[in-house]
Design a protein around this motif. Structure first.
Motif, PDB file in Angstrom:
ATOM      1  N   PRO A   6      -3.681   3.466   6.810  1.00 45.12           N
ATOM      2  CA  PRO A   6      -3.960   2.251   6.040  1.00 45.12           C
ATOM      3  C   PRO A   6      -3.876   0.991   6.904  1.00 45.12           C
ATOM      4  CG  PRO A   6      -2.618   3.734   4.746  1.00 45.12           C
ATOM      5  CD  PRO A   6      -2.694   4.318   6.135  1.00 45.12           C
ATOM      6  N   GLU A   7      -2.883   0.914   7.774  1.00 48.32           N
ATOM      7  CA  GLU A   7      -2.746  -0.256   8.637  1.00 48.32           C
ATOM      8  C   GLU A   7      -3.928  -0.403   9.599  1.00 48.32           C
ATOM      9  OE1 GLU A   7       0.629  -2.608  11.170  1.00 48.32           O
ATOM     10  OE2 GLU A   7       0.938  -0.477  10.810  1.00 48.32           O
ATOM     11  N   GLN A   8      -4.401   0.694  10.143  1.00 48.41           N
ATOM     12  CA  GLN A   8      -5.569   0.640  11.032  1.00 48.41           C
ATOM     13  C   GLN A   8      -6.795   0.114  10.293  1.00 48.41           C
ATOM     14  OE1 GLN A   8      -5.482   4.781  12.216  1.00 48.41           O
ATOM     15  NE2 GLN A   8      -4.732   4.264  14.274  1.00 48.41           N
ATOM     16  N   ASN A  71       1.724 -12.027   7.426  1.00 43.40           N
ATOM     17  CA  ASN A  71       2.628 -10.914   7.149  1.00 43.40           C
ATOM     18  C   ASN A  71       1.827  -9.731   6.616  1.00 43.40           C
ATOM     19  OD1 ASN A  71       5.139  -9.639   6.984  1.00 43.40           O
ATOM     20  ND2 ASN A  71       5.451 -10.275   4.872  1.00 43.40           N
ATOM     21  N   ARG A  72       2.289  -8.542   6.957  1.00 42.33           N
ATOM     22  CA  ARG A  72       1.637  -7.325   6.455  1.00 42.33           C
ATOM     23  C   ARG A  72       2.712  -6.351   5.995  1.00 42.33           C
ATOM     24  NH1 ARG A  72      -2.666  -5.114  10.238  1.00 42.33           N
ATOM     25  NH2 ARG A  72      -4.021  -6.314   8.871  1.00 42.33           N
ATOM     26  N   VAL A  73       2.473  -5.773   4.818  1.00 38.55           N
ATOM     27  CA  VAL A  73       3.354  -4.742   4.278  1.00 38.55           C
ATOM     28  C   VAL A  73       2.490  -3.516   4.018  1.00 38.55           C
ATOM     29  CG1 VAL A  73       4.846  -4.081   2.358  1.00 38.55           C
ATOM     30  CG2 VAL A  73       4.864  -6.443   3.194  1.00 38.55           C
ATOM     31  N   HIS A  78      -1.399   1.694   0.343  1.00 34.83           N
ATOM     32  CA  HIS A  78      -1.651   0.283   0.048  1.00 34.83           C
ATOM     33  C   HIS A  78      -1.187  -0.591   1.199  1.00 34.83           C
ATOM     34  CE1 HIS A  78      -1.813   1.978  -4.016  1.00 34.83           C
ATOM     35  NE2 HIS A  78      -2.651   0.983  -4.260  1.00 34.83           N
ATOM     36  N   VAL A  79      -1.974  -1.617   1.471  1.00 35.27           N
ATOM     37  CA  VAL A  79      -1.625  -2.613   2.479  1.00 35.27           C
ATOM     38  C   VAL A  79      -1.697  -3.972   1.802  1.00 35.27           C
ATOM     39  CG1 VAL A  79      -2.247  -3.659   4.697  1.00 35.27           C
ATOM     40  CG2 VAL A  79      -2.620  -1.211   4.328  1.00 35.27           C
ATOM     41  N   LYS A 109     -10.443  -0.252  -2.831  1.00 31.90           N
ATOM     42  CA  LYS A 109     -10.239  -1.355  -3.785  1.00 31.90           C
ATOM     43  C   LYS A 109      -9.504  -2.475  -3.082  1.00 31.90           C
ATOM     44  CE  LYS A 109      -9.861   1.661  -7.812  1.00 31.90           C
ATOM     45  NZ  LYS A 109      -8.944   2.196  -8.818  1.00 31.90           N
ATOM     46  N   VAL A 110      -9.792  -3.697  -3.547  1.00 36.65           N
ATOM     47  CA  VAL A 110      -9.119  -4.889  -3.034  1.00 36.65           C
ATOM     48  C   VAL A 110      -8.745  -5.763  -4.227  1.00 36.65           C
ATOM     49  CG1 VAL A 110      -9.286  -6.907  -1.527  1.00 36.65           C
ATOM     50  CG2 VAL A 110     -10.604  -4.846  -0.977  1.00 36.65           C
ATOM     51  N   TRP A 111      -7.523  -6.261  -4.203  1.00 32.66           N
ATOM     52  CA  TRP A 111      -7.098  -7.263  -5.175  1.00 32.66           C
ATOM     53  C   TRP A 111      -6.753  -8.523  -4.409  1.00 32.66           C
ATOM     54  CZ3 TRP A 111      -5.747  -2.171  -5.528  1.00 32.66           C
ATOM     55  CH2 TRP A 111      -6.002  -1.524  -6.745  1.00 32.66           C
ATOM     56  N   PHE A 112      -7.186  -9.673  -4.912  1.00 33.90           N
ATOM     57  CA  PHE A 112      -6.803 -10.956  -4.338  1.00 33.90           C
ATOM     58  C   PHE A 112      -5.864 -11.658  -5.283  1.00 33.90           C
ATOM     59  CE2 PHE A 112     -10.745 -10.411  -1.848  1.00 33.90           C
ATOM     60  CZ  PHE A 112     -10.224 -10.635  -0.584  1.00 33.90           C
TER      61      PHE A 112
END
Length: 114
Positions: A6-8, A71-73, A78-79, A109-112
């Motif tokens: 997911p991070e990649q 920041n990244r979690v 999920h990222v 999917k993407v949520w903003f």
């Protein structure tokens, strides 16, 4: 297509976004990608073709556009990215938070968060 963490996937799309490389950017997303507003799940974009048109127009209108990762979690598939956006043609800077749901190959999917 190779498997990615997911991070990649999140980093690959961020790098392509900052490089305004529309084809590389879109490769990271599934054909049926859905972009939604967080909290309401209101669909903002659906399908790779609409996605590509939206971001191609954004890149063309804002050639200096840049998203700096604050920041990244990463949790499971999920990222969550917090980004500082600069380079808009109108001179405005903004903060963005995106939540990406991924499979082993692409972002689905993407949520903003607004």
């Amino acid at each position: 297509m190779e498997k990615s963490t997911p991070e990649q996937l999140a980093q690959r799309q961020l790098d392509a976004y900052n490089g305004k490389k529309i084809d590389e950017f879109c490769e990271v997303y599934t054909e049926n990608v859905v972009v939604m507003e967080f909290g309401t799940n209101k669909i903002m974009l659906e399908g790779k073709e609409a996605f590509k048109v939206r971001y191609n127009n954004l890149f063309e209108a804002n050639p200096n556009l840049n998203a700096r990762l604050v920041n990244r979690v990463v949790m499971g598939n999920h990222v969550i990215d917090h980004e500082h956006i600069t380079g808009r043609a109108d001179g405005n800077e903004s903060e963005a938070v995106a939540i990406y749901e991924v499979n082993e190959y692409q972002i689905e999917k993407v949520w903003f968060i607004k």
